[in-house]
Enzyme design. Structure first.
Site, PDB file in Angstrom:
ATOM      1  N   ASP A  45      -3.333 -12.660 -30.467  1.00  0.00           N
ATOM      2  CA  ASP A  45      -3.131 -11.394 -29.792  1.00  0.00           C
ATOM      3  C   ASP A  45      -1.628 -11.210 -29.617  1.00  0.00           C
ATOM      4  O   ASP A  45      -0.929 -12.144 -29.220  1.00  0.00           O
ATOM      5  CB  ASP A  45      -3.836 -11.419 -28.434  1.00  0.00           C
ATOM      6  CG  ASP A  45      -3.549 -10.181 -27.628  1.00  0.00           C
ATOM      7  OD1 ASP A  45      -3.804  -9.083 -28.126  1.00  0.00           O
ATOM      8  OD2 ASP A  45      -3.053 -10.317 -26.497  1.00  0.00           O
ATOM      9  N   THR A  90       0.326  -8.990 -27.600  1.00  0.00           N
ATOM     10  CA  THR A  90       0.869  -8.837 -26.253  1.00  0.00           C
ATOM     11  C   THR A  90       0.506 -10.031 -25.390  1.00  0.00           C
ATOM     12  O   THR A  90      -0.668 -10.343 -25.209  1.00  0.00           O
ATOM     13  CB  THR A  90       0.344  -7.543 -25.599  1.00  0.00           C
ATOM     14  OG1 THR A  90       0.612  -6.452 -26.466  1.00  0.00           O
ATOM     15  CG2 THR A  90       0.997  -7.321 -24.259  1.00  0.00           C
ATOM     16  N   ASP A 108      -4.813 -13.285 -23.806  1.00  0.00           N
ATOM     17  CA  ASP A 108      -4.613 -13.398 -22.363  1.00  0.00           C
ATOM     18  C   ASP A 108      -5.327 -12.307 -21.581  1.00  0.00           C
ATOM     19  O   ASP A 108      -5.462 -12.400 -20.366  1.00  0.00           O
ATOM     20  CB  ASP A 108      -3.124 -13.364 -22.022  1.00  0.00           C
ATOM     21  CG  ASP A 108      -2.475 -12.031 -22.398  1.00  0.00           C
ATOM     22  OD1 ASP A 108      -3.075 -11.283 -23.190  1.00  0.00           O
ATOM     23  OD2 ASP A 108      -1.370 -11.756 -21.914  1.00  0.00           O
TER      24      ASP A 108
END
Length: 852
Positions: free
Chosen positions: A325, A327, A599
């Site tokens: 991912d 970001t 996250d």
């Protein structure tokens, strides 16, 4: 809210807009009480880790434990406790796995601090602070900069509201909801204020629905455990008929066990049959696999990597596709000032940091900052602080400029610009297409801005004006009519400092890395290029827009088509949470072993479906709960260490598995021959325990912890079986030959047992030399120590008596020498034939199998 470091509270004549004064009264106390009675509250239990019951279930209810527990109960009922020593292995194996995973659970529970502990609700016309769980449906909530949205809500009134939705959508660009639009639970307010009305609470909130879907129980796919379980399944198919046949055969004659257990022939026969079937179970392999996993998890814990399920250590060593991912994983989640540029007059861009530093400081030193202003201010003042400066006050430079600012207008999502008056000169910063429109020299700079934006960076324009911003009829500030283009401010996402180095490591290990994000594909590709991600031919990363791909893929044909589209891409943008999950499934359908990092709650579904889900320590609690592994420090660079531990576990377990499975082979051969021929079983369980300990258990424990960096290769069980099956058959045949030789030579039962035991020890030690080679240093010392201990067990009378052995007669020594030597020669021949059939087999694995 206190002013951030380096920022000055300085309202001016054209200051920030103020919210309307006629506030909503919100719900009354009676309305709140009614909703509480109806259960329409925001109360929702968040599971932050696997439950203790789930951990116990996974470690207790195994095929291994079922076999050994049944045998243990029978031995304790009809035999003697020394014959139940194998039960300690079962208890140790279960305890090792359970305690290590419970330890991880407790660490994760301590980490799970509620991110939005209170909320500001408007009730009975007053603002009150309440627990997030006490929010009810239709509550009016006040949101401020820095707040986490506690429930899905509809915006009633907004003033410069900016919301970071990256935790749900993966998009790092803030959204600016207007009245009537929705804000989702779990997102964060990064600028402005708002009044919102709760429309979905508790389990109905979007973030909680995602978390609930992700919490469905699943088990880590471990090749080591799968291989061991497959062997245990094979054994379970034959163990009951073999046990019954052994019991029947031992009842037909006088079993060697009967001399030791005078309680009756049937009891002795039962103990002998249990000894036969227990020896068929590779119990030490299961225990050492758990110990190996637990040791690796403790090592990783010291590096702030939390392993929630022990087999996850192995899985990363097998990963061939890593989905990241963007970001919060590849990037820090923040933007940073990249460049300040201006037109040199000839159509080229030049650095203008020095020329525009003071105007930019004036523009960013306003009362209610947003993330963009913070990034610019940090970039301009970085390194300018002096030792001993007050960290809570303005930074040097910013303070001087702020004292000369006579007015400021905060950024508004409606206007898309902010302004400040510095030394009677008005400076404006905002969206290029707005502030550069009709500005002098604006078209040329706008073209540069559009070109830069196409590379994936964020661009703001700076203009100057001789007059201040006027106010319109609605009291809204307006752009000055006369403006001159001054420059461009280029912002880029902060790439983690360790990202390029870590990605280079995975690339060198043959791992295919794919960046998945909800952002624009061009933006994501620019970030990926900044982290040194390239296409296979060395060019820039290939980016795909996920909007052109299926939203969901469930049937095999769609999954295959999606996997084909993903093969050639390194970057995927505009990806929804559901698509992330489909991408993982599609890649796995092609036989790939997929690891997924993330996250946000938007990553939780994909993390759950991946072979290995890795969560950042600063991520959402729901994401940490479903991940197999958590990087507590949020450091991407910790992953290579995890790979190294996984490789040590895989390589060393494969190295020692031949010892344990050879025991299974020779024990099965002995059990079957004894059952068919109705001869007495040559061992008691305690004698097999000491043989296993000296030739397998203790040496394997030492070998399992040795360093090993061999890369993973598929086919673990096949490689092990090609060595252990023939070697086990040789060891079993030599042991049965020694037993028959001594029995037909009129030796007593003590000599028969002792001779067969020593031949089995010699066979096991020679097999050990194959896994311990080269026989130098501590490896040679280990084999000598185990052989010497076996001899001492026969020499020392109390030990000999405990294990019901006898001092070997000269004829017994002769049988041991001949049969033991034949077993060693046969096992060595197996090694040579195996090496000749596959001369270049599997790199290092082939070398140690050949003794190199």
């Amino acid at each position: 809210m206190s002013a951030p470091r380096g920022r000055v509270e300085r309202p001016g004549p054209a200051g920030p807009e103020t919210p309307a004064s006629n506030e909503l009264p919100g719900l009354s106390s009676a309305q709140v009480a009614a909703r509480v009675r109806e259960g329409r509250t925001n109360a929702y239990r968040v599971r932050t880790s696997r439950s203790v019951i789930a951990i116990l279930r996974a470690n207790v209810f195994t095929v291994f434990n079922a076999i050994l527990a049944t045998a243990l109960v029978l031995v304790l009922l009809v035999g003697r406790w020394p014959d139940a020593l194998f039960g300690f292995v079962m208890v140790l194996n279960t305890a090792t796995g359970t305690l290590a995973e419970v330890r991880s659970k407790r660490a994760l529970d301590r980490l799970a601090v509620l991110q939005a502990p209170t909320a500001c609700a408007v009730r009975d016309g007053r603002d009150i602070e309440i627990d997030v769980a006490d929010i009810v449906l239709d509550d009016v909530l006040r949101l401020r900069s820095g707040d986490q949205v506690p429930a899905d809500a509809t915006v009633v009134r907004a003033d410069g509201l900016e919301v970071d939705e990256s935790i749900l959508t993966g998009e790092s660009v803030p959204v600016r909801p207007r009245a009537g639009e929705r804000v989702m639970s779990g997102t964060t307010v990064i600028a402005g204020t708002a009044l919102v009305r709760a429309m979905a609470v508790g389990a109905d909130a979007y973030a909680n629905r995602l978390a609930s879907e992700a919490r469905r129980y699943s088990v880590v796919t471990s090749e080591l455990q799968a291989g061991t379980d497959r062997v245990l399944q094979w054994i379970s198919w034959v163990i009951v008929p073999v046990a019954l046949l052994l019991f029947w055969s031992q009842m037909r004659g006088t079993a060697i066990s009967a001399a030791a257990v005078p309680a009756g022939q049937w009891r002795a026969a039962l103990v002998a049959s249990i000894a036969g079937v227990v020896s068929m179970v590779p119990q030490g392999l299961v225990l050492l696999t758990s110990v190996n996993f637990a040791t690796a998890s403790l090592t990783l814990a010291r590096r702030r990597v939390l392993v929630q399920e022990l087999p996850a250590v192995e899985v990363l060593a097998r990963v061939d596709t890593l989905c990241l991912d963007k970001t919060g994983t590849l990037t820090t989640g923040r933007i940073a000032l990249s460049e300040v540029l201006a037109d040199d007059g000839d159509g080229a861009l030049i650095d203008a940091t020095a020329a525009l530093r003071e105007p930019l400081l004036a523009l960013t030193a306003v009362a209610d900052p947003n993330a963009t202003a913070e990034a610019i201010l940090e970039g301009l003042t970085e390194g300018s602080a002096t030792p001993g400066a007050d960290a809570s006050g303005p930074l040097p430079g910013a303070q001087d400029v702020a004292s000369r600012v006579s007015g400021a207008i905060a950024f508004s999502s409606r206007r898309k610009w902010s302004a400040a008056v510095l030394d009677h000169q008005t400076w404006i910063m905002g969206a290029p297409e707005i502030v550069l429109a009709q500005a002098q020299a604006g078209p040329g700079l706008l073209a540069h801005a559009q070109r830069l934006t196409a590379t994936g960076v964020r661009v703001l324009a700076v203009v100057s004006a001789p007059q201040p911003c006027a106010r319109g009829t609605d009291d809204e500030p307006c752009l000055p009519a006369t403006r001159r283009a001054a420059g461009l401010v280029v912002l880029a996402e902060q790439i983690r400092s360790d990202a390029a180095r870590t990605l280079a490591y995975f690339r060198s290990q043959g791992v295919d890395v794919k960046i998945i994000s909800g952002d624009n594909p061009t933006t994501v590709a620019a970030v990926a290029a900044g982290a040194a991600i390239t296409s296979p031919d060395g060019g820039g990363p290939v980016a795909l827009d996920a909007r052109e791909l299926p939203a969901e893929a469930t049937d095999p044909a769609t999954l295959d088509a999606l996997a084909g589209a993903l093969e050639g891409a390194q970057v995927l943008g505009r990806v929804t949470p559901e698509q992330k999950r489909s991408f993982v499934r599609a890649l796995r359908s092609r036989g790939r072993t997929v690891a997924m990092t993330g996250d946000g709650v938007n990553d939780s579904l994909a993390l759950k479906d991946a072979d290995l889900g890795i969560a950042m320590g600063n991520g959402a609690p729901a994401t940490r709960a479903v991940a197999r592994m958590v990087l507590l420090g949020g450091e991407f660079s910790a992953l290579p260490a995890v790979v190294a531990e996984g490789r040590r576990v895989m390589a060393n377990t494969e190295r020692i598995a031949s010892l344990f499975l050879s025991k299974t082979v020779y024990a099965s051969l002995i059990a079957v021959i004894v059952a068919v021929s109705a001869i007495s079983y040559p061992f008691l369980p305690r004698q097999l325990t000491i043989v296993s300990s000296l030739t397998i258990g203790i040496p394997a424990f030492v070998l399992a912890l040795a360093p090993n960096s061999r890369r993973y290769r598929p086919g673990f069980l096949r490689r092990v079986l090609t060595l252990c099956v023939p070697a086990g058959l040789v060891a079993g045949a030599a042991t049965l030959t020694a037993r028959q030789w001594l029995a037909h030579g009129s030796a007593d039962q003590g000599q028969v047992t002792t001779g067969a035991t020593l031949v089995l020890v010699v066979s096991g030690l020679w097999l050990l030399t194959l896994t311990a080679r080269p026989l130098l240093g501590w490896r040679l010392g280990l084999i000598v120590l185990m052989g010497g201990t076996a001899v001492l067990g026969v020499l020392i009378a109390p030990v000999r008596s405990f294990f019901l052995l006898a001092w070997p007669a000269p004829a017994t020594w002769l049988v041991v020498a001949v049969c033991g030597g034949a077993a060693a020669a046969g096992i060595e021949a197996v090694r040579l034939v195996r090496a000749a059939c596959r001369p270049a087999d599997e790199g290092e694995c082939g070398r140690w199998a050949r003794g190199g």
